[in-house]
Design a protein around this motif. Structure first.
Motif, PDB file in Angstrom:
ATOM      1  N   LEU A  82     -11.303  83.979 -38.992  1.00 36.73           N
ATOM      2  CA  LEU A  82     -10.581  82.715 -38.870  1.00 36.73           C
ATOM      3  C   LEU A  82     -11.401  81.697 -38.082  1.00 36.73           C
ATOM      4  N   HIS A  87     -12.228  83.325 -43.928  1.00 41.65           N
ATOM      5  CA  HIS A  87     -11.158  83.984 -44.660  1.00 41.65           C
ATOM      6  C   HIS A  87     -11.209  83.566 -46.123  1.00 41.65           C
ATOM      7  N   ARG A  89     -10.409  82.164 -49.518  1.00 40.97           N
ATOM      8  CA  ARG A  89      -9.534  81.098 -49.984  1.00 40.97           C
ATOM      9  C   ARG A  89     -10.150  80.420 -51.192  1.00 40.97           C
ATOM     10  N   PRO A 220      -6.087  79.832 -46.430  1.00 40.41           N
ATOM     11  CA  PRO A 220      -6.562  81.205 -46.643  1.00 40.41           C
ATOM     12  C   PRO A 220      -5.474  82.054 -47.284  1.00 40.41           C
ATOM     13  N   ALA A 481     -11.171  89.897 -42.780  1.00 42.56           N
ATOM     14  CA  ALA A 481     -10.603  89.025 -43.811  1.00 42.56           C
ATOM     15  C   ALA A 481      -9.959  89.845 -44.922  1.00 42.56           C
TER      16      ALA A 481
END
Length: 629
Positions: A82, A87, A89, A220, A481
């Motif tokens: 993070l 992460h 996405r 994310p 992640a």
């Protein structure tokens, strides 16, 4: 799906304020702790193999200690991911927006993360407190020592998310994003009575519209799952929010998933040690002089390297930089190379020790050893299908202006590549022969690769051991992640099950017209669609536990069904223009997606034919399984 490093607080160009300096210092401590935990986990698991198999004196406490360390490693890795903006996405849509709107979506994503994490801090602390009453059987330690990773990690994630908001340095956009979040939350609260009145149709709003909008706007994917689940539980049910935390804990703490960070680390070590490069050099010497020879080298390298690294992104990142320059120098078109890279990436997930194989075994109760054995022939079938397309396209190409390598050169490169060729064989043999479990075998690969690197360094080869600490931190962040997605997808799957959606889906799938063939075709369509918008891991966690019971009721072998699901998701993930893995391959190959899509058609058709063969010829997946599977 992308691992994005934009707006990283650690790389902010503006002078850092005191809070950002404090956050950076905290995150350095988190990095050190995560690296130390990964080393400790690897050492303990490898020691367990030695004590049990070599000394015949099993360490009864090793699994308990590893479980505690793993929970902390997973959550600290999620914190690092993070903070670093890594992460998973979807960024394809956001990147097409003007810069001003890109910044606004970044603010929206960071604020949603802050809201979600702030809401689970208290339930996570309560869950950890309750777990203190449970003790482990061998070490007699309270399970709360493991569970307290969640509240600590939640606080750290809140700090990381706030630092991302601060780095934006545009408080007007942050305020407008916060207003939008508040307005949506207020509208859902006011519509609560109506949402209850429409029954399970409200699932479309929470788990399709809300999740879909969040993912498209760059939130994310793990947090998109979490926000939707919290909203559903808060507005539609009377279930306590602690359910999200307990399901998240259960999903992230599964012992099989311990292998994930170690396999990710192994992928980095393969590149650092030069084993991947030596493998490619050998195959180029063997096939570089024939039409399309280097395309076959790329295919073979992906087949072999994927069996080593266990992670698709690592597969492509290890092969492409080493092979693409030489292929371009020999006249290959960059767009064609990326199309082939995407196609080969789509079929590598069934090659052990794939992270998706490990995940599907963990969440769907399928033997990992059986999956490792059963995945090889389907991958070989898919490889042959792609190789046929390569052959067809290469027939009109001129012969490469490269002399055929002499037998001496081939033998020399083979000798150098032997350690790389032996590694996948060693990993698979250890699992099949019972030397190590699927969880432990990753450590055998790590130790083997480190020994190979030390020998190479002793022989005068430059090995960048200085990268090892950074490699440990990167492995922890990537694993965090992945594991956070699994944890929050588990929470989301629980909410879907509680709503009755699972039972309805199972009922509909069980009565698919056409029996087993009809069910297989519906499965292929469903998972191609799911694979185009989700990574394999969250899709499996969400839908695997729902559909595998139906497949079993129809007497479809678990291993065969796993191969069909994985290959279908691979095709969806890399099929343009929607497949997000396709864009990742274009990024790795440094080529615009515009010219690659049309070159993918032939490869996708070949993969679809291979998938249908696997779906309707069970022997391809089960022919080499031991009796009883």
């Amino acid at each position: 799906m992308a691992l994005v490093r934009s707006l990283n607080p650690a790389r902010a160009a503006a002078p850092a304020s005191l809070p950002l300096v404090f956050t950076r210092g905290v995150m350095h401590l988190v990095e050190f702790a995560a690296a130390l935990l990964l080393v400790a986990e690897t050492v303990i698991l490898f020691a367990s193999v030695i004590y049990r198999y070599v000394l015949d004196d099993p360490l009864g406490w090793s699994d308990e200690l590893v479980s505690i360390l793993f929970s902390w490693l997973a959550i600290l890795g999620a914190v690092l991911a993070l903070y670093r903006g890594e992460h998973m996405r979807l960024t394809a849509v956001v990147k097409k927006l003007p810069p001003r709107w890109q910044t606004w979506t970044e603010a929206l994503a960071a604020i949603l993360v802050c809201v979600f994490v702030a809401m689970i801090v208290s339930p996570a602390a309560q869950h950890a407190h309750e777990q203190m009453a449970i003790t482990t059987p061998s070490l007699d330690l309270p399970d709360g020592l493991r569970a307290y990773a969640l509240p600590v990690g939640s606080v750290l994630m809140l700090v990381a998310a706030l630092s991302r908001v601060a780095v934006l340095n545009n408080w007007k956009q942050c305020a407008s994003a916060l207003v939008v979040v508040a307005l949506v939350a207020g509208a859902l609260w006011l519509a609560q009575s109506w949402l209850l009145s429409i029954g399970n149709w409200n699932l479309l709003l929470f788990f399709v519209v809300l999740v879909g909008a969040s993912v498209v706007l760059g939130v994310p994917i793990a947090f998109a799952f979490g926000v939707a689940t919290l909203a559903y539980l808060s507005l539609i049910t009377h279930a306590p929010l602690g359910i999200v935390v307990s399901r998240m804990d259960e999903g992230m703490a599964h012992v099989i998933l311990v292998a994930v960070p170690i396999f990710v680390l192994l992928g980095g070590l393969i590149e650092m040690s030069g084993l991947a490069r030596s493998l490619i050099d050998f195959m180029a010497a063997l096939l570089g002089h024939v039409r399309g020879g280097l395309q076959y080298v790329l295919l073979g390298a992906m087949f072999l390297v994927s069996g080593i690294s266990g992670a698709k992104a690592a597969d492509m990142a290890a092969v492409a930089p080493a092979l693409f320059p030489e292929m371009k120098a020999r006249g290959a078109k960059p767009e064609e190379l990326v199309a082939l890279l995407s196609a080969s990436g789509a079929m590598t997930e069934t090659i052990p020790p794939s992270l998706v194989l490990i995940t599907i075994g963990a969440v769907c109760s399928v033997s990992i050893s059986a999956l490792f054995v059963g995945g090889l022939v389907p991958a070989l079938v898919a490889t042959i299908a792609i190789a046929f397309v390569c052959w067809r396209r290469a027939r009109r190409d001129p012969l490469p202006q490269v002399e055929r390598a002499s037998t001496r050169v081939i033998l020399r490169t083979l000798l150098v590549a032997l350690p790389a060729l032996a590694l996948p064989v060693l990993i698979r043999a250890c699992v099949v022969e019972g030397v190590a479990t699927a969880t432990e075998v990753s450590t055998v690969g790590v130790v083997y690769t480190l020994v190979a690197a030390l020998i190479a360094r002793a022989l005068g080869k430059r090995i960048a051991f200085g990268q090892l600490y950074r490699m440990l931190v990167d492995a922890a962040a990537l694993s965090g992640a992945i594991l956070l997605i699994i944890g929050l997808a588990t929470s989301m799957a629980w909410a879907l099950t509680r709503s009755g959606f699972s039972a309805a889906l199972v009922e509909a799938m069980a009565h698919t017209p056409g029996g087993v063939p009809g069910f297989m075709l519906v499965t292929i369509v469903c998972f191609v669609v799911l694979g185009s918008v989700l990574e394999g891991i969250p899709a499996i966690v969400l839908f695997g536990p729902l559909l595998f019971p139906v497949a079993r009721a129809l007497h479809i072998n678990d291993v065969q069904y796993s191969m069909v699901v994985i290959l279908a998701m691979g095709i969806g993930l890399f099929a343009p223009p929607v497949g997000v893995g396709y864009y990742a391959a274009c990024a790795i190959g440094k080529v615009s997606p515009d010219g690659v899509g049309r070159r993918m058609v032939g490869y996708m058709l070949a993969l679809l034919i291979a998938l249908l063969c696997v779906a309707f010829v069970p022997w391809l997946s089960t022919g080499f399984l031991p009796a009883g599977f």
